[in-house]
Structure formats: structure tokens, C-alpha cells
Design an enzyme around this catalytic site. Structure first.
Site, PDB file in Angstrom:
ATOM      1  N   THR A 184     -21.873  -2.395  12.163  1.00 12.79           N
ATOM      2  CA  THR A 184     -21.087  -2.021  10.966  1.00 12.79           C
ATOM      3  C   THR A 184     -19.669  -2.527  11.189  1.00 12.79           C
ATOM      4  OG1 THR A 184     -20.691   0.205  11.867  1.00 12.79           O
ATOM      5  CG2 THR A 184     -22.478  -0.041  10.281  1.00 12.79           C
ATOM      6  N   LYS A 220     -25.055   0.109  18.452  1.00 17.46           N
ATOM      7  CA  LYS A 220     -23.937  -0.134  17.555  1.00 17.46           C
ATOM      8  C   LYS A 220     -23.038   1.085  17.672  1.00 17.46           C
ATOM      9  CE  LYS A 220     -23.043   1.161  13.974  1.00 17.46           C
ATOM     10  NZ  LYS A 220     -22.206   2.292  13.433  1.00 17.46           N
ATOM     11  N   THR A 278     -25.014  10.593  19.969  1.00 17.66           N
ATOM     12  CA  THR A 278     -23.748   9.871  19.840  1.00 17.66           C
ATOM     13  C   THR A 278     -23.652   8.654  18.942  1.00 17.66           C
ATOM     14  OG1 THR A 278     -23.114  10.605  22.028  1.00 17.66           O
ATOM     15  CG2 THR A 278     -21.882   8.796  21.149  1.00 17.66           C
ATOM     16  N   GLU A 313     -13.372   1.142  17.441  1.00 18.07           N
ATOM     17  CA  GLU A 313     -12.612   0.630  16.299  1.00 18.07           C
ATOM     18  C   GLU A 313     -11.133   0.499  16.674  1.00 18.07           C
ATOM     19  OE1 GLU A 313     -15.326   2.001  12.493  1.00 18.07           O
ATOM     20  OE2 GLU A 313     -13.755   3.340  13.210  1.00 18.07           O
ATOM     21  N   ASN A 316     -10.202   2.569   9.200  1.00 15.84           N
ATOM     22  CA  ASN A 316     -10.776   3.788   8.648  1.00 15.84           C
ATOM     23  C   ASN A 316     -10.084   4.302   7.405  1.00 15.84           C
ATOM     24  OD1 ASN A 316     -13.111   4.491  10.299  1.00 15.84           O
ATOM     25  ND2 ASN A 316     -11.610   4.255  11.935  1.00 15.84           N
ATOM     26  N   SER A 376     -13.822   0.034   1.087  1.00 15.49           N
ATOM     27  CA  SER A 376     -13.379  -0.906   0.060  1.00 15.49           C
ATOM     28  C   SER A 376     -13.953  -2.295   0.283  1.00 15.49           C
ATOM     29  CB  SER A 376     -11.854  -0.965   0.045  1.00 15.49           C
ATOM     30  OG  SER A 376     -11.397  -1.247   1.341  1.00 15.49           O
TER      31      SER A 376
END
Lengths: 432, 432
Positions: A175, A201, A212, A298, A427, A432
Site C-alpha cells: 500500500t 506489507k 500486527t 511510513e 497520513n 486522496s
């Protein structure tokens, strides 16, 4: 689709992570894998991955403890309950939509995915595990997913067992990941060579105390279902339950394992002499795979190993490590390369476990082999050489040692990343 | 000192917060307050605040539950234990250095601060509460603090009881706060007019389940120590323990209350008919003060009220609200004005309390009085009007209603802010 705002330095950092993507591998026999772009994600991005086992496999899985379990979690658990962990033929994973909090319709969709794969493998009973990852609260586009599964199974060349197929499969479950997480290795038991391959992932909604995130690993060793389940539980407890990106526990987290026995040899049960060897192999493998999730947290710019020593129990040591790993203040300090060790102590102090403040010590352990930098010794702050601290914090990798001084002697390791502007960008703008 | 990187929009937002700074007030009798720049902070920034009561006051305090309690926390608790909450003459607060994890030397420093104020008030026994806020692990510069206390107490005009003195005092305890947090009000009990004044500092390391941050409030009502203690505990439990900025619990958190009785009237004890009135007044006041901390959360651009209904208990409802409030994914979505309600559900699901997934509902309640926007009803996602959601999320204030559907009927309110790039900037660079 995701809109990413890479600063030039972040882009450089992400590019460097290509070193974590293997260029070859040693893959288990009897599994065919692949992925395609079903159209759920825009721009022809891979979003549907499939694994088929040539022989019915033993299977086990650990699932999220979130109360709002996603439909694929509910359905995969039912499948495993019904078959008793035997005779699993496939795993199907879609990315881009989590099929979570989607009510009765979502359960129906997850079951349809299972049935579609079962048709491919010619199974009369449910023998497929299903996983989904992506946005919560939206229904799956079944008009894209079901034909996608058929296409994957029926188009020659889309599924296969070589490195490129495995890498494509790993890409299909991404993702906000910036690189595919794929690990493989071989090992020997009683003169038979076995292989392990694992995919994961991660990136966001990563927190311990549960399965998790999304991942699975497969082996061609013959493992009894009960043995596979206990090995998986132990491995996850010492790997995926010891990592944290942002402290959020997803509704979809699932780690599953398949063992199809295609490499031959005697079946491994909990009583087998080789059980402990396999457990050790799979746990180390699982740690390696889980660490890749942290590497690709991230917006992460740092990979931090937390080692907590001298706790009263393993659970206490891990709780302290998790508390530090989830502290926004600690994580932003690491991002800022700030040796603000007070935040480490602070997070240690609110972890809710026994500590001995006057015997607590904290050090930075550089990963280049140079000398440890003591920050706090027996509750008294050291006169820290800030230049040396800055030097250590320049490196991407860092180990932090926290000794709780309880006399209990128990320890745990935990892996986490920092908290950057990029995390907020990703985040703040995910959908969007 | 702090280096702040205001983007133009953030600077504008911070400027708007001037509406939360009062231009006048109604202050309790018999207290003199003030602050000065002792030199601990650079650039002549206020960093030392003092309050002296003309009459010995009843006092109570709640402290951090962090295991690594800062020296001022340890010392203030000892002072209160020794005096039994009676005869307190002063409160001294420094900012810029937390005097936390500073070993034996730090305790000595905190005691010296108490003794220096005791000299000013002519008290033979320890009768001063001390608080510190700032960086952890550094010793206080006592060569600046002690002369600063003397100067505050002995220079005519530095201490006083008018609005400007209270505002200066509130400024003296700020760290990364962008505006001073000062609230005052008057109320009547049995025909006697009393006043309440409160100060707080917040911004980072703000998390519930403890005293939460630095603050104190004082009244000229005559309140017995035991009554003051029980009222303070109730008030904090429904105010400062119901806010969160970043989920980190500080080593220094302290909320204290002083009641000097300077306005006259009968002493209020736990058996007094007016006890409940006072409790109500102080709790509402405390909520008002604690909400200012959220308004000024580090980097905050949003003020979010979480209302959790139909839980099995108040504790359960608050746990769900806290779980949402501390979710980095929720907070970044709010920053990005993204109606990603799946993250609200996700954080609800890992709060560890009983919920009924098929009866759970989530709505946005606009604060302009316009209609509620339902996002999830009885576990089924609504077809959300994204344009309307965006409109609602444009406002600075937002209320989110989560109904857990347990049939228990209990509810809680909680206040939090979003998680912005600015938070990362501030905390990546706090010590520089």
C-alpha cells in the site's frame, strides 16, 4: 491512489532502500505465485496477489485482536477452523481496499474471493485464506477482483515459482510501502533441504500486541498443523509483535503460514527432534521479515533497535521497549537526530512496569562497532559529549540499551523507526 | 531556546489563538503573583514564576504516575505530606529545565528553591510547592534561580494581584506554549463572593491517566485540606485526565490547588452543604483550563471533542476516547481534513473494552449547529457525502460522536488536537 510528496532527501532515502529488495532467492517447491493490476488501484498498479500450492498444505494464522475485525479476518479464521489447518490450497490478497467495517456485504465479498480461488484449485470445500489491505469502510470492487482472480489463475505465465514471480507477488500487496518485502532462505533438517519464503506489507497501522500486519510465509517442509500453529505463534511473538511504526493496530492484521511438504522428508510434529530447529529457523526468518516492515515505516529515516535489559520478565522488558517505540516525542527526537534521552526515560517510566530509578542506565550503541555512549548511569545523567552523540545519530541504524536495574535479568529486543514530516504528509492525505 | 519554523499558515493560526488570552479577570483575594526572566532561558524570556499567599492556605496536588518522578514532584509531595495540606504559603515554578532525572543533586536543588521561597514568606517549616518544566536530564542553574526568587519577592511591583501580574505569571511557566493559559471566574456560596484563578502550561508530553501537566489553581474560599484534595481529584479526573496532545506522560506533571480563605465565610468541608457546589464550580473551571492546553497542543490546527456513548462504564467510554485521541493515524487524518472514519473505528477496536460491532455508530457533529453527518450506523457504512464531510472538517472545531452500542449507556467526553508537520518540527528540534 496515494499521492506522495517526496522531499529530495526522502526520495534519496527511499531509493537507498532498494538494498533491501533481493535480486534472487531460494524458494520453496510446489508454490506458484503472482500478481496483477485488477483496476482497484488506479494507474495499473499491482493490487491483487495469489499463491497456489500444488499440494494441499498445512496452514496456521494469527489475527488482529482489534474488536472490529475486517471481513477477510473473519472469513480466513472460519476457513481455518473448518479445515483444522489442513488442506489449504491458496492465499489471495488484495491491496487498495481493506474490506473492513463493511458489514454483511463485506463478509459476502470475502467469501466470494475464497470461492473464486477454490474453483481454480478445484477444491470442493473452502481451502483458501483471504487477506485485504487498504482503506477501511469501503466495499471491494468485486467486478474487478473476481475476474482478476480468474485471470491470474488461467493466464499462462502469470503465476510461477521463480524469483520474478515472487517479487511481483510481494509488490501486489503493497500500500504505502516504498519497497516490496520478500525474504527467502534454505535450511537442512535430517539431510533434506527445505526452503522458506515470506512476504509482508507494512508501512502504517503497525503496532505490537497482535499479528500486527499483513504477511505470510510458506515452506516446502512437511509440518503438522498443530506444530505449524505453535511455531507461528512463537515466531510472531518474537518478531512481528516486537515492531512498531506508529502504534496503531489495524483491523486486518494477519500473518499466515503454509507448509506443503513438497520437499519430502518426515512430517514434523511438536514431538519431533527437528521441531526446535524448525522453530528457530522460522523465528529468525520472521524477525528478518518483520524488520523490513520497520525499515519501510511510513516516512521512516531511521532503523532503531531497542534492547531492554534487567527487567523482571520478558513481558515487562517488551512493554518498556514498546512504550519507547510508540512515544511520539522519542520518535520525533530521533528524526531530529536529537540525543534527548530524557524522552527515553520518560516513556520507560510510564510503561507501567517495575523499574529501579536509581539503578536505571541508558546508552547509545553505535552500529559501526565504535564505543558505546553512556547517557545515564544508575539514575545519574552523564556529562554527554553532544558532538559524539550527534555523530552516532547521523547513522541510519542505531541501537539503544535501557537497563532497568530490577535485578530480574530478563530482556527483550524491539525494532522501530522515527516519526517524520513525511509520515504526517502520507497520513494526512492517504485517501486522496 | 526553542527554534520554531512557522509556516505562514501556522503563524496565522497561532495568532488567532490570541482570542483565548483574557484581557481582564476576576482574581481571588490575598494572592500575589509574578514572573521574571532569571536567565535560564535565553533572550530575556520569562522563566521563573512565583505565587505567594498572604494567609497560609490549604493545599492539594495530584502528581504524575511516571516511575521517574522529577525532583520537584518528589519534593512537593514531601512538603504536602509533612504539612498535611495546611499552611502553604507559596508556589514557585521554573520553565526551561524540568529538573527531572537529575539524581540526588536535583533533589537538593528543588529543596533549595522551596527554602528560598520559605525565607520570603518567613516560614520556619517547608511551606512552598515547587514545579519545573522543560528539558529532562539537565541540572537547574541555581545561580540564576535562587537570586531570581529573591528578586521576585523583594523588588516592589514584581509581585501583585492585578490582571497584568496574573498574565505575566502565566507567561512565566510557558515552554513550547504559544499563548499563556489563564482563566478566572467568580461564584457565590452562602452569599459570599469567591474567585478562582488558574494557570496551566501544556503543549507537549500531554496524555491522560495522570495529573497530566503543570498547572495550579487558587481560590480565596476557605476550604478544608481533605475537601480540597477530594475536589481536586474529581476535577482532574474529568478534565486534565480527559485531554491528550501526544500521548506522552511527563515526569513532572503536577496540578495543585490552594485555598487561602481570604474572602471569608465558613470553612467548606466534605460534609458542608456547599461542598457539591464548590466541586461543580472547580470541575467546570478545570475543564475550561484543560481545554486551553489542547487548543495550544504543539502544532495543533484543530480542537476535537470526542464524545463516546453507550459504553459499559465511564472508564470504558474514556478508554475508547483516549485510544482515538492518541492514534497517530486519526490525528494526521484530522490534520489533513480527511474524513477517514475507518481510523476512528480502528482505534476504538483496539482500546481493549467491550464494544458491539454490529451496533456501533460514528458521526461528525459540526460545531456551527448544522446537521450531524452520519458515517457509520449500526456497523454499516453510510454513503458519505464527501463534499459535506470536507466542509465540516474545514472548521477549527469538530465534535465526533462514537456510540458503542453495548446497551450500558455510559458516556465520556475527551478533548484532543491533530498531529501536524509543525509538531514534528517542534519536537524534532526541541533542545536546539
Amino acid at each position: 491512489m496515494l499521492k506522495r510528496f517526496f522531499s529530495s532527501s526522502t526520495a534519496k532515502m527511499a531509493a537507498d532502500k532498494s538494498r533491501f529488495v533481493p535480486t534472487s532467492g531460494s524458494y520453496p517447491k510446489g508454490f506458484n505465485v503472482g500478481a496483477l493490476a485488477s483496476g482497484v488501484k488506479k494507474n495499473s498498479t499491482l493490487d491483487l496477489a495469489l499463491l497456489l500450492s500444488e499440494k494441499p498444505a498445512s496452514a496456521a494464522a494469527v489475527f488482529t485482536t482489534n474488536k472490529y475485525k475486517a471481513a477477510p479476518v473473519v472469513v480466513s479464521r472460519q476457513v481455518l477452523d473448518q479445515c483444522g489447518g489442513e488442506g489449504i490450497n491458496g492465499v489471495v490478497i488484495n491491496s487498495g481496499c481493506a474490506n473492513a467495517v463493511t458489514g454483511e456485504g463485506g463478509l459476502k465479498d470475502a467469501r466470494s474471493m475464497v470461492a473464486q480461488v477454490d474453483k481454480l484449485s478445484g477444491s470442493a470445500t473452502a481451502s483458501t485464506l483471504v487477506m485485504s489491505t487498504g482503506v477501511i469502510g469501503q466495499r471491494l470492487q468485486m467486478d474487478k477482483i473476481l475476474p482478476g482472480i480468474d485471470k491470474l489463475g488461467q493466464t499462462p505465465g502469470l503465476l510461477g515459482s521463480d524469483h520474478d514471480h515472487w517479487l511481483t507477488c510481494a509488490k501486489g500487496i503493497m500500500t504505502t510501502d516504498t519497497f516490496p518485502k520478500l525474504v527467502s532462505k534454505s535450511f537442512e533438517i535430517d539431510g533434506v533441504q527445505y526452503s522458506l519464503a515470506g512476504l509482508a506489507k507494512g508501512a502504517g497501522m503497525i503496532c505490537p500486541n497482535m499479528a500486527t500486519l499483513l504477511g505470510f510465509f510458506v515452506t516446502d517442509a512437511p509440518v503438522a498443523p498443530a506444530a505449524l500453529k505453535s511455531i507461528l505463534t512463537h515466531a510472531v511473538d518474537h518478531s512481528f509483535n516486537c515492531i512498531s511504526v506508529d502504534g496503531d493496530m489495524s483491523t486486518n492484521d494477519t500473518i499466515s503460514a503454509l507448509a506443503n511438504g513438497a520437499a519430502g522428508g518426515n512430517e514434523i510434529t511438536e514431538d519431533s527432534p527437528s521441531y526446535e530447529i524448525l522453530k528457530h529457523e522460522i523465528t529468525a526468518f520472521s524477525q528478518q521479515l518483520s524488520q523490513l516492515v520497520v525499515r519501510d515505516g511510513e516516512g521512516a529515516t531511521k532503523f532503531i533497535t531497542l534492547r531492554v535489559e534487567d527487567a523482571l520478565s520478558y513481558a515487562d522488558a517488551r512493554a518498556v521497549a514498546a512504550s519507547i517505540a510508540n512515544s511520539a516525542l522519542f520518535k520525533t527526537a530521533m528524526y531530529g537526530k536529537d540525543a534527548n534521552w530524557g524522552r527515553i526515560l520518560c516513556a520507560t517510566g510510564y510503561a507501567g512496569v517495575e523499574v529501579e530509578p536509581t539503578k536505571t542506565s541508558v546508552s547509545f550503541i553505535p552500529t559501526d562497532g565504535s564505543a558505546e555512549l553512556k547517557l545515564l548511569v544508575d539514575g545519574e545523567p552523564e556529562n554527554v559529549d553532544e558532538a559524539r552523540a550527534s555523530e552516532i545519530l547521523e547513522a541510519e541504524d542505531l541501537e539503544i540499551l535501557v537497563q532497568l536495574g530490577t535485578g530480574g535479568g530478563q530482556e527483550a529486543q524491539f525494532w522501530t523507526c522515527d516519526f517524520s514530516h513525511e509520515y504526517v504528509t502520507i497520513n494526512g492525505d492517504y485517501r486522496s
